[in-house]
Motif scaffolding. Structure first.
Motif, PDB file in Angstrom:
ATOM      1  N   UNK A 266      15.640  21.442   0.401  1.00 20.79           N
ATOM      2  CA  UNK A 266      16.332  20.979  -0.798  1.00 20.79           C
ATOM      3  C   UNK A 266      17.396  22.007  -1.177  1.00 20.79           C
ATOM      4  N   UNK A 267      18.545  21.523  -1.624  1.00 23.15           N
ATOM      5  CA  UNK A 267      19.601  22.413  -2.097  1.00 23.15           C
ATOM      6  C   UNK A 267      20.185  21.833  -3.383  1.00 23.15           C
ATOM      7  N   UNK A 268      20.739  22.720  -4.191  1.00 25.62           N
ATOM      8  CA  UNK A 268      21.296  22.285  -5.469  1.00 25.62           C
ATOM      9  C   UNK A 268      22.417  23.222  -5.875  1.00 25.62           C
ATOM     10  N   UNK A 269      23.487  22.643  -6.416  1.00 29.92           N
ATOM     11  CA  UNK A 269      24.555  23.411  -7.035  1.00 29.92           C
ATOM     12  C   UNK A 269      24.711  22.912  -8.462  1.00 29.92           C
ATOM     13  N   UNK A 270      24.758  23.844  -9.374  1.00 35.33           N
ATOM     14  CA  UNK A 270      24.837  23.538 -10.803  1.00 35.33           C
ATOM     15  C   UNK A 270      25.964  22.539 -11.094  1.00 35.33           C
ATOM     16  N   UNK A 271      25.625  21.422 -11.714  1.00 37.50           N
ATOM     17  CA  UNK A 271      26.610  20.425 -12.104  1.00 37.50           C
ATOM     18  C   UNK A 271      27.058  19.492 -11.004  1.00 37.50           C
ATOM     19  N   UNK A 272      26.696  19.797  -9.744  1.00 36.51           N
ATOM     20  CA  UNK A 272      27.133  18.977  -8.619  1.00 36.51           C
ATOM     21  C   UNK A 272      26.004  18.182  -7.973  1.00 36.51           C
ATOM     22  N   UNK A 273      24.768  18.441  -8.403  1.00 36.25           N
ATOM     23  CA  UNK A 273      23.666  17.630  -7.931  1.00 36.25           C
ATOM     24  C   UNK A 273      22.809  18.290  -6.874  1.00 36.25           C
ATOM     25  N   UNK A 274      21.690  17.637  -6.605  1.00 33.89           N
ATOM     26  CA  UNK A 274      20.640  18.153  -5.721  1.00 33.89           C
ATOM     27  C   UNK A 274      20.480  17.248  -4.507  1.00 33.89           C
ATOM     28  N   UNK A 275      20.099  17.851  -3.373  1.00 35.87           N
ATOM     29  CA  UNK A 275      19.840  17.121  -2.137  1.00 35.87           C
ATOM     30  C   UNK A 275      18.411  17.373  -1.672  1.00 35.87           C
ATOM     31  N   UNK A 276      17.936  16.465  -0.802  1.00 37.59           N
ATOM     32  CA  UNK A 276      16.628  16.646  -0.161  1.00 37.59           C
ATOM     33  C   UNK A 276      16.679  16.044   1.233  1.00 37.59           C
ATOM     34  N   UNK A 277      16.403  16.856   2.246  1.00 40.98           N
ATOM     35  CA  UNK A 277      16.388  16.360   3.622  1.00 40.98           C
ATOM     36  C   UNK A 277      15.035  16.604   4.273  1.00 40.98           C
ATOM     37  N   UNK A 278      14.503  15.561   4.896  1.00 39.52           N
ATOM     38  CA  UNK A 278      13.364  15.705   5.797  1.00 39.52           C
ATOM     39  C   UNK A 278      13.925  16.035   7.180  1.00 39.52           C
ATOM     40  N   UNK A 279      13.442  17.103   7.778  1.00 38.96           N
ATOM     41  CA  UNK A 279      13.856  17.459   9.129  1.00 38.96           C
ATOM     42  C   UNK A 279      12.863  16.866  10.100  1.00 38.96           C
ATOM     43  N   UNK A 280      13.379  16.133  11.080  1.00 39.03           N
ATOM     44  CA  UNK A 280      12.536  15.362  11.989  1.00 39.03           C
ATOM     45  C   UNK A 280      12.885  15.706  13.429  1.00 39.03           C
ATOM     46  N   UNK A 281      11.958  15.421  14.322  1.00 39.59           N
ATOM     47  CA  UNK A 281      12.189  15.658  15.750  1.00 39.59           C
ATOM     48  C   UNK A 281      13.187  14.650  16.291  1.00 39.59           C
ATOM     49  N   UNK A 282      13.972  15.085  17.253  1.00 41.57           N
ATOM     50  CA  UNK A 282      14.935  14.188  17.906  1.00 41.57           C
ATOM     51  C   UNK A 282      14.183  13.178  18.772  1.00 41.57           C
ATOM     52  N   UNK A 283      14.622  11.939  18.691  1.00 41.91           N
ATOM     53  CA  UNK A 283      14.073  10.896  19.549  1.00 41.91           C
ATOM     54  C   UNK A 283      15.208  10.263  20.333  1.00 41.91           C
ATOM     55  N   UNK A 284      15.069  10.271  21.648  1.00 39.54           N
ATOM     56  CA  UNK A 284      16.097   9.674  22.503  1.00 39.54           C
ATOM     57  C   UNK A 284      16.116   8.166  22.308  1.00 39.54           C
ATOM     58  N   UNK A 285      17.326   7.610  22.249  1.00 35.75           N
ATOM     59  CA  UNK A 285      17.456   6.170  22.109  1.00 35.75           C
ATOM     60  C   UNK A 285      16.939   5.478  23.371  1.00 35.75           C
ATOM     61  N   UNK A 286      16.356   4.320  23.197  1.00 35.16           N
ATOM     62  CA  UNK A 286      15.854   3.568  24.352  1.00 35.16           C
ATOM     63  C   UNK A 286      17.013   3.144  25.244  1.00 35.16           C
TER      64      UNK A 286
END
Length: 287
Positions: A266-286
């Motif tokens: 999660x990251x946040x900058x005052x007045x500019x809003x907050x983010x949240x990312x789930x980090x996931x394993x790479x999956x090769x496309x079929x």
């Protein structure tokens, strides 16, 4: 003013965010892009909002938040722009800005999941103040001219793969900066009149534990100087995104583990809003 884009990937609706509600901008523009920003779009949106001409978007809170700008023509980044971050990276503070590029297709929504690239062992986070350009900036006379070319500011996560960036770089950093999803941006584009951009708190967390806690007042090169300096070497176009560097507290410091599948950043900058990312394993496309 705060601008946002809501909806599925590739089908985002441009909005203005005001007093907790999103208002549809499709009567004014197809997207929040360079054309909108260069044609006095934010002012036209303000007039329309105050006049009550913009419809509210129902169920806005249930919609995906996209990056607040459409894909830019360029993403230009400043490296090691905080002295403490330079030190934790094993470098002296730069005497002139260090520049590198991210590909425009790294720009994704602030809460979109991020895949860790195949073979990555050193995926890292970096909270950064982002600048969005409003009109062409080329060979500006002085830093005092810079804000005339700024549409607003965004929260950005300059996700990096440090082994790709350093060990197999070939002498430049972009290999470690350009994996898909490596530039979560938003939730809002905030116009300069609402932002004390040289005195903003920046923070990041991994799995709820604080990592970075600094302020843009600690930048080596400030916003105005960065835009002026870049304009001496390249032309910034409307809608382009400039990232201004990250403070100390990243995994590269050796004080924290790198990101792994299952981690939440999660990251946040005052007045500019907050983010949240789930980090996931790479999956090769079929195939």
């Amino acid at each position: 003013m705060k601008f946002a884009r809501l909806g599925p990937i590739g089908q985002e609706t441009p909005t203005v965010f005001h007093e907790g509600r999103h208002y549809d901008l499709l009567t004014l523009t197809a997207d929040i892009d360079g054309d909108f920003l260069a044609s006095d779009g934010p002012e036209r949106a303000r007039v329309a909002l105050e006049a009550g001409w913009l419809p509210e978007i129902p169920n806005a809170s249930a919609l995906r938040i996209g990056a607040p700008i459409a894909r830019p023509s360029a993403v230009i980044c400043i490296g090691m722009n905080y002295a403490a971050h330079a030190a934790e990276s094993g470098s002296l503070p730069p005497e002139i800005p260090i520049i590198f590029l991210k590909t425009p297709n790294t720009v994704v929504g602030p809460n979109d999941s991020v895949e860790i690239p195949p073979g990555s062992t050193k995926t890292d986070w970096e909270v950064e103040l982002g600048i969005v350009i409003s009109k062409r900036a080329s060979y500006l006379d002085s830093p005092d001219d810079a804000l005339d070319h700024v549409a607003g500011f965004v929260t950005a996560n300059d996700v990096s793969e440090r082994d790709f960036q350093m060990a197999v770089s070939g002498g430049q950093w972009s290999k470690g900066k350009c994996a898909p999803g490596f530039n979560p941006t938003g939730p809002w584009l905030v116009t300069p009149d609402e932002v004390d951009f040289q005195n903003l708190s920046l923070k990041s967390w991994v799995n709820g534990e604080i990592r970075q806690d600094s302020t843009t007042a600690d930048q080596i090169f400030d916003v105005k100087f960065i835009i002026w300096h870049l304009s001496q070497y390249l032309a910034l176009e409307p809608g382009d995104l400039v990232l201004t560097g990250t403070p100390e507290g990243v995994a590269l410091s050796g004080r924290f583990p790198y990101l792994a599948a299952g981690d939440v950043c999660e990251i946040e900058i005052e007045g500019l809003g907050r983010q949240r990312q789930d980090f996931i394993a790479h999956e090769k496309a079929a195939k």
